[in-house]
Design an enzyme around this catalytic site. Structure first.
Site, PDB file in Angstrom:
ATOM      1  N   ASN A  44       0.830  -1.213   0.000  1.00  0.00           N
ATOM      2  CA  ASN A  44       0.000   0.000   0.000  1.00  0.00           C
ATOM      3  C   ASN A  44       0.866   1.265   0.000  1.00  0.00           C
ATOM      4  O   ASN A  44       0.373   2.355   0.235  1.00  0.00           O
ATOM      5  CB  ASN A  44      -0.951   0.001   1.208  1.00  0.00           C
ATOM      6  CG  ASN A  44      -0.204   0.001   2.543  1.00  0.00           C
ATOM      7  OD1 ASN A  44       1.020   0.093   2.574  1.00  0.00           O
ATOM      8  ND2 ASN A  44      -0.941  -0.100   3.635  1.00  0.00           N
ATOM      9  N   HIS A  55       3.398   1.948   2.075  1.00  0.00           N
ATOM     10  CA  HIS A  55       3.942   2.418   3.350  1.00  0.00           C
ATOM     11  C   HIS A  55       5.467   2.302   3.380  1.00  0.00           C
ATOM     12  O   HIS A  55       6.059   1.468   2.695  1.00  0.00           O
ATOM     13  CB  HIS A  55       3.283   1.704   4.554  1.00  0.00           C
ATOM     14  CG  HIS A  55       3.661   0.282   4.762  1.00  0.00           C
ATOM     15  ND1 HIS A  55       2.747  -0.680   5.165  1.00  0.00           N
ATOM     16  CD2 HIS A  55       4.841  -0.387   4.666  1.00  0.00           C
ATOM     17  CE1 HIS A  55       3.375  -1.836   5.297  1.00  0.00           C
ATOM     18  NE2 HIS A  55       4.630  -1.688   4.997  1.00  0.00           N
TER      19      HIS A  55
HETATM   20  C1  F6R Z   1       9.998  -3.117   8.020  1.00  0.00           C
HETATM   21  C2  F6R Z   1       9.270  -2.002   7.419  1.00  0.00           C
HETATM   22  C3  F6R Z   1       8.221  -2.188   6.373  1.00  0.00           C
HETATM   23  C4  F6R Z   1       8.636  -3.162   5.260  1.00  0.00           C
HETATM   24  C5  F6R Z   1       7.499  -3.333   4.257  1.00  0.00           C
HETATM   25  C6  F6R Z   1       7.852  -4.375   3.212  1.00  0.00           C
HETATM   26  O1  F6R Z   1      10.905  -2.663   8.989  1.00  0.00           O
HETATM   27  O2  F6R Z   1       9.514  -0.912   7.823  1.00  0.00           O
HETATM   28  O3  F6R Z   1       7.900  -0.940   5.801  1.00  0.00           O
HETATM   29  O4  F6R Z   1       9.780  -2.673   4.629  1.00  0.00           O
HETATM   30  O5  F6R Z   1       6.342  -3.728   4.909  1.00  0.00           O
HETATM   31  O6  F6R Z   1       7.936  -5.623   3.815  1.00  0.00           O
HETATM   32  P1  F6R Z   1       8.568  -6.884   3.054  1.00  0.00           P
HETATM   33  O7  F6R Z   1       9.989  -6.543   2.835  1.00  0.00           O
HETATM   34  O8  F6R Z   1       8.407  -8.041   4.012  1.00  0.00           O
HETATM   35  O9  F6R Z   1       7.813  -7.021   1.801  1.00  0.00           O
END
Ligand code: F6R
Length: 235
Positions: A128, A130
Protein backbone atom coordinates in the site's frame (compact mmCIF):
# COMPACT_ATOMS: atom_id res chain seq x y z
CA UNK A 1 15.40 9.44 -7.53
CA UNK A 2 17.86 7.14 -9.19
CA UNK A 3 16.29 3.83 -10.23
CA UNK A 4 18.44 0.72 -10.65
CA UNK A 5 16.76 -2.31 -12.18
CA UNK A 6 18.11 -5.73 -11.31
CA UNK A 7 17.13 -9.25 -12.32
CA UNK A 8 16.18 -10.54 -8.90
CA UNK A 9 16.42 -9.94 -5.15
CA UNK A 10 19.85 -11.58 -4.95
CA UNK A 11 21.30 -9.10 -7.40
CA UNK A 12 19.39 -6.33 -5.60
CA UNK A 13 21.15 -7.24 -2.36
CA UNK A 14 24.51 -7.05 -4.14
CA UNK A 15 23.65 -3.62 -5.58
CA UNK A 16 22.55 -2.30 -2.20
CA UNK A 17 25.69 -3.71 -0.60
CA UNK A 18 27.86 -1.94 -3.21
CA UNK A 19 26.11 1.35 -2.31
CA UNK A 20 26.62 0.68 1.39
CA UNK A 21 30.29 -0.08 0.85
CA UNK A 22 30.74 3.16 -1.07
CA UNK A 23 29.06 5.10 1.77
CA UNK A 24 31.26 3.33 4.33
CA UNK A 25 34.35 4.27 2.35
CA UNK A 26 33.22 7.88 2.79
CA UNK A 27 33.13 7.42 6.56
CA UNK A 28 29.46 7.06 7.50
CA UNK A 29 28.72 6.16 11.12
CA UNK A 30 24.98 5.45 11.35
CA UNK A 31 22.73 3.14 9.37
CA UNK A 32 18.95 3.18 9.41
CA UNK A 33 17.75 -0.40 8.98
CA UNK A 34 14.54 -2.18 8.01
CA UNK A 35 13.15 -5.66 8.58
CA UNK A 36 10.87 -7.82 6.41
CA UNK A 37 11.79 -10.01 3.47
CA UNK A 38 13.18 -7.22 1.27
CA UNK A 39 16.51 -6.40 2.98
CA UNK A 40 17.41 -10.04 3.64
CA UNK A 41 19.65 -10.35 0.57
CA UNK A 42 21.49 -7.18 1.59
CA UNK A 43 22.00 -8.54 5.11
CA UNK A 44 23.30 -11.80 3.60
CA UNK A 45 25.85 -9.81 1.61
CA UNK A 46 26.88 -7.93 4.75
CA UNK A 47 27.20 -11.12 6.80
CA UNK A 48 29.30 -12.95 4.22
CA UNK A 49 31.48 -9.92 3.48
CA UNK A 50 34.85 -9.24 5.04
CA UNK A 51 33.63 -5.82 6.18
CA UNK A 52 33.72 -4.83 9.82
CA UNK A 53 30.69 -2.94 11.15
CA UNK A 54 31.79 -2.67 14.76
CA UNK A 55 32.28 1.08 14.49
CA UNK A 56 28.74 1.63 13.15
CA UNK A 57 25.51 2.44 14.98
CA UNK A 58 22.18 1.21 13.64
CA UNK A 59 18.73 2.66 14.22
CA UNK A 60 15.83 0.47 13.12
CA UNK A 61 12.60 1.75 11.67
CA UNK A 62 9.99 -0.03 13.69
CA UNK A 63 8.80 -2.70 16.12
CA UNK A 64 5.50 -4.39 16.93
CA UNK A 65 3.77 -3.24 20.10
CA UNK A 66 3.58 -5.99 22.70
CA UNK A 67 6.40 -8.25 21.46
CA UNK A 68 9.60 -8.71 23.44
CA UNK A 69 12.97 -8.93 21.75
CA UNK A 70 13.04 -12.67 22.53
CA UNK A 71 9.88 -13.27 20.53
CA UNK A 72 10.92 -14.71 17.14
CA UNK A 73 8.32 -12.50 15.43
CA UNK A 74 9.73 -9.29 16.89
CA UNK A 75 11.84 -7.04 14.73
CA UNK A 76 14.59 -6.97 17.39
CA UNK A 77 14.83 -10.77 17.10
CA UNK A 78 14.82 -10.53 13.29
CA UNK A 79 17.72 -8.08 13.31
CA UNK A 80 19.75 -10.13 15.78
CA UNK A 81 19.22 -13.28 13.73
CA UNK A 82 19.87 -11.82 10.29
CA UNK A 83 22.66 -9.41 11.09
CA UNK A 84 23.75 -8.36 14.56
CA UNK A 85 24.55 -11.82 16.00
CA UNK A 86 26.73 -12.48 12.97
CA UNK A 87 28.26 -9.04 12.48
CA UNK A 88 28.59 -6.99 15.64
CA UNK A 89 27.74 -3.30 15.53
CA UNK A 90 28.89 -0.68 18.02
CA UNK A 91 25.31 0.00 19.12
CA UNK A 92 21.95 -1.11 17.77
CA UNK A 93 18.62 0.56 18.44
CA UNK A 94 15.13 -0.85 17.85
CA UNK A 95 12.01 0.69 19.43
CA UNK A 96 10.92 -1.09 22.60
CA UNK A 97 7.54 -2.64 21.78
CA UNK A 98 7.04 -3.58 25.39
CA UNK A 99 7.47 -0.11 26.84
CA UNK A 100 4.79 0.60 29.47
CA UNK A 101 4.36 4.16 28.28
CA UNK A 102 4.39 4.17 24.48
CA UNK A 103 4.40 7.96 24.16
CA UNK A 104 7.47 8.10 26.38
CA UNK A 105 9.08 5.42 24.22
CA UNK A 106 8.39 7.50 21.09
CA UNK A 107 10.05 10.52 22.73
CA UNK A 108 13.02 8.36 23.80
CA UNK A 109 13.39 7.04 20.26
CA UNK A 110 13.24 10.57 18.80
CA UNK A 111 16.12 11.50 21.11
CA UNK A 112 18.10 8.48 19.89
CA UNK A 113 17.54 9.52 16.26
CA UNK A 114 18.54 13.11 17.10
CA UNK A 115 21.74 11.88 18.76
CA UNK A 116 22.53 9.50 15.88
CA UNK A 117 21.63 11.26 12.63
CA UNK A 118 21.15 8.60 9.98
CA UNK A 119 23.67 8.63 7.16
CA UNK A 120 22.14 5.84 5.10
CA UNK A 121 18.58 4.58 5.53
CA UNK A 122 17.55 1.20 4.08
CA UNK A 123 13.84 0.93 3.23
CA UNK A 124 11.39 -1.60 1.88
CA UNK A 125 7.93 -0.61 0.67
CA UNK A 126 4.53 -2.01 1.61
CA UNK A 127 2.00 -3.05 -1.04
CA UNK A 128 0.00 0.00 0.00
CA UNK A 129 3.04 2.27 -0.33
CA UNK A 130 3.94 2.42 3.35
CA UNK A 131 7.51 3.03 4.49
CA UNK A 132 8.40 2.00 8.00
CA UNK A 133 4.91 1.47 9.36
CA UNK A 134 3.75 4.83 8.09
CA UNK A 135 0.47 3.79 6.57
CA UNK A 136 -1.48 5.74 3.89
CA UNK A 137 -2.87 8.95 5.36
CA UNK A 138 0.02 9.46 7.81
CA UNK A 139 1.22 13.07 7.94
CA UNK A 140 4.63 13.69 6.40
CA UNK A 141 5.45 15.74 9.52
CA UNK A 142 5.34 13.03 12.17
CA UNK A 143 8.30 11.66 14.09
CA UNK A 144 8.23 8.34 15.98
CA UNK A 145 4.62 7.40 16.62
CA UNK A 146 2.26 4.59 17.57
CA UNK A 147 0.53 3.16 14.52
CA UNK A 148 -2.64 1.12 14.12
CA UNK A 149 -1.73 -1.31 11.33
CA UNK A 150 -4.05 -1.43 8.33
CA UNK A 151 -5.83 -4.62 7.32
CA UNK A 152 -3.61 -4.77 4.21
CA UNK A 153 -0.43 -4.73 6.33
CA UNK A 154 -1.76 -7.26 8.84
CA UNK A 155 -2.74 -9.49 5.91
CA UNK A 156 0.72 -9.12 4.30
CA UNK A 157 2.56 -9.82 7.57
CA UNK A 158 0.52 -12.80 8.70
CA UNK A 159 2.88 -15.08 6.77
CA UNK A 160 5.31 -14.83 9.69
CA UNK A 161 2.73 -15.84 12.32
CA UNK A 162 0.80 -19.05 13.03
CA UNK A 163 -2.52 -17.27 12.52
CA UNK A 164 -3.74 -13.79 11.58
CA UNK A 165 -5.05 -13.32 15.15
CA UNK A 166 -1.46 -13.39 16.39
CA UNK A 167 -0.33 -10.49 14.21
CA UNK A 168 -0.02 -7.43 16.48
CA UNK A 169 -2.48 -4.67 15.62
CA UNK A 170 -0.13 -1.83 16.56
CA UNK A 171 3.48 -0.88 16.01
CA UNK A 172 5.94 1.84 16.88
CA UNK A 173 7.41 3.46 13.80
CA UNK A 174 9.95 6.08 12.96
CA UNK A 175 8.00 8.88 11.27
CA UNK A 176 8.34 10.18 7.76
CA UNK A 177 9.89 13.46 9.00
CA UNK A 178 12.73 11.42 10.57
CA UNK A 179 13.16 9.20 7.52
CA UNK A 180 13.48 12.28 5.31
CA UNK A 181 16.30 13.62 7.47
CA UNK A 182 18.53 10.66 6.49
CA UNK A 183 21.35 11.85 4.27
CA UNK A 184 20.92 9.00 1.80
CA UNK A 185 18.10 6.50 1.27
CA UNK A 186 18.15 3.14 -0.49
CA UNK A 187 14.70 1.67 -1.09
CA UNK A 188 14.48 -1.87 -2.38
CA UNK A 189 11.39 -3.56 -3.84
CA UNK A 190 11.15 -7.08 -5.20
CA UNK A 191 8.20 -8.99 -6.65
CA UNK A 192 5.01 -8.38 -8.60
CA UNK A 193 2.98 -7.45 -5.53
CA UNK A 194 5.11 -4.31 -5.12
CA UNK A 195 4.73 -3.14 -8.75
CA UNK A 196 1.73 -0.83 -8.27
CA UNK A 197 3.20 0.86 -5.19
CA UNK A 198 6.57 1.30 -6.93
CA UNK A 199 4.97 2.92 -9.99
CA UNK A 200 2.96 5.33 -7.82
CA UNK A 201 6.00 6.12 -5.67
CA UNK A 202 8.11 7.10 -8.69
CA UNK A 203 5.61 8.36 -11.25
CA UNK A 204 2.57 9.39 -9.21
CA UNK A 205 1.84 12.60 -7.31
CA UNK A 206 3.45 13.22 -3.93
CA UNK A 207 0.61 12.39 -1.58
CA UNK A 208 0.15 11.21 1.99
CA UNK A 209 -2.11 8.53 0.52
CA UNK A 210 1.05 6.85 -0.87
CA UNK A 211 3.63 7.51 1.85
CA UNK A 212 6.66 6.43 -0.23
CA UNK A 213 5.87 9.14 -2.82
CA UNK A 214 7.40 11.62 -0.34
CA UNK A 215 10.81 10.24 -1.37
CA UNK A 216 10.46 12.26 -4.59
CA UNK A 217 11.22 15.29 -2.37
CA UNK A 218 14.47 13.81 -1.00
CA UNK A 219 17.69 14.75 -2.85
CA UNK A 220 19.52 11.43 -2.49
CA UNK A 221 17.38 8.35 -3.05
CA UNK A 222 18.35 5.15 -4.86
CA UNK A 223 15.54 2.74 -5.71
CA UNK A 224 16.59 -0.85 -6.44
CA UNK A 225 13.85 -2.88 -8.12
CA UNK A 226 13.68 -6.28 -9.73
CA UNK A 227 11.95 -6.80 -13.09
CA UNK A 228 8.61 -7.67 -11.51
CA UNK A 229 8.53 -4.72 -9.13
CA UNK A 230 9.44 -2.44 -12.07
CA UNK A 231 6.79 -3.92 -14.35
CA UNK A 232 4.23 -1.10 -13.93
CA UNK A 233 6.69 1.74 -14.51
CA UNK A 234 5.94 3.53 -17.78
CA UNK A 235 9.09 5.65 -18.17
C1 F6R B 1 10.00 -3.12 8.02
C2 F6R B 1 9.27 -2.00 7.42
C3 F6R B 1 8.22 -2.19 6.37
C4 F6R B 1 8.64 -3.16 5.26
C5 F6R B 1 7.50 -3.33 4.26
C6 F6R B 1 7.85 -4.37 3.21
O1 F6R B 1 10.90 -2.66 8.99
O2 F6R B 1 9.51 -0.91 7.82
O3 F6R B 1 7.90 -0.94 5.80
O4 F6R B 1 9.78 -2.67 4.63
O5 F6R B 1 6.34 -3.73 4.91
O6 F6R B 1 7.94 -5.62 3.82
P1 F6R B 1 8.57 -6.88 3.05
O7 F6R B 1 9.99 -6.54 2.83
O8 F6R B 1 8.41 -8.04 4.01
O9 F6R B 1 7.81 -7.02 1.80
Amino acid sequence: MKVIQVKHAQEGGKQAFAQLKEAMDKGITTLGLATGSTPVTLYQEMVTSALDFSHLTSVNLDEYVGLSGENPQSYRYFMNEHLFNKKPFKETFVPNGQAKDLDEECARYNDIIAQHPIDLQVLGIGRNGHIGFNEPGTSFDVQTHVVALTDSTIEANKRYFDSIEEVPTHALSMGIASILKSKQIILMAFGKEKAAAVAKMIEGPVTEQLPASVLQMHPNVIVIVDEQAASELTK
